[in-house]
Design an enzyme around this catalytic site. Sequence first.
Site, mmCIF file in Angstrom:
data_model
loop_
_atom_site.group_PDB
_atom_site.id
_atom_site.type_symbol
_atom_site.label_atom_id
_atom_site.label_comp_id
_atom_site.label_asym_id
_atom_site.label_seq_id
_atom_site.Cartn_x
_atom_site.Cartn_y
_atom_site.Cartn_z
ATOM 1 C CB SER A 1 111.588 3.236 75.001
ATOM 2 O OG SER A 1 112.086 2.972 73.703
ATOM 3 C CE1 TYR B 1 108.922 -1.735 75.218
ATOM 4 C CE2 TYR B 1 109.501 -0.194 73.467
ATOM 5 C CZ TYR B 1 109.820 -0.845 74.642
ATOM 6 O OH TYR B 1 111.032 -0.599 75.242
#
Length: 324
Positions: free
Chosen positions: A215, A228
């Site tokens: 990400s 996360y």
Amino acid sequence: MFTPYIATLFDNNLKKSSPNFQQLITKSSVKMASGEQKFPPQKQETQPGKEHAMNPTPQFTCPDYKPSNKLQGKIAVVTGGDSGIGRSVCNLFALEGATVIFTYVKGHEDKDARDTLDMIKMAKTADAKDPMAIPADLGFDENCKRVVDEIINTYGRIDILVNNAAEQYECGSIEEIDEPRLIRVFQTNFFSYVFMTRHALKHMKEGSSIINTTSVNAYKGHPTLLDYTSTKGAIVAFTRALSLQLVSKGIRVNGVAPGPIWTPLIPSSFKEDKTTQFGSDVPMKRAGQPVEVAPSFVFLACNQCSSYITGQVLHPNGGTIVNA
């Protein structure tokens, strides 16, 4: 300007398709003009989120995409392939000639999985084998082994492994992240990548490709997605280290680091006010669609396109500069 909509790629086969599939490929009304993006307010209470419940439905395909047999004859595995980026990757892989197997969470993603399986069957080339959807919680080593064993028993080998499964939760403070939550997020987002890879590698040969979904948050950070973001940083390090370990075997390992992409993770993670403005803070002033990310996976999976690339990460993120 990219204009998102769910496009009908398979006009000649529509009469054979299910009503659900026909509904999925009708046009979406979402407007993505530069500097003017708002999604309708929406919130899903459980993860993983459900793609069929989203408004608008994410775009998994595009009529401008021209397949050219880049993955003909390959056996490709995509974790979390029932929705979002995973669904689009499955679709493009099938269009490119691969036999596609994907995993999903049983009970939570059954409808999305059925819809995706229908899509892959419609997209598959004549010489590809029938696709498969396997329900599994990949946070546990024994489940990953079972998935790989089932694939090998059916198809005999794995040529492409896409580690993509993920979940995320907002937090205002590190004090909100207790031990069970931290373990769970790492199990899904990182442990599954390690477990799937260690079992799949036994059945991967020279020329195979492993692609890990990380990400943009691994590079720029995210204050309310602390655990996360940490898993995504671990995935970058894992990708780089594993690529060095496997380079002598002729197996390439790379990653894709998407920016804000309209997937079920968004309404199932954020409050409605954040969902309506999702993606508006990047230079392109809009969220991306899964089909704008999936070609990066095709590129990295295809030896003719990326044979000299390993240990690297592609950045389809709407213009955010990460210098990595």
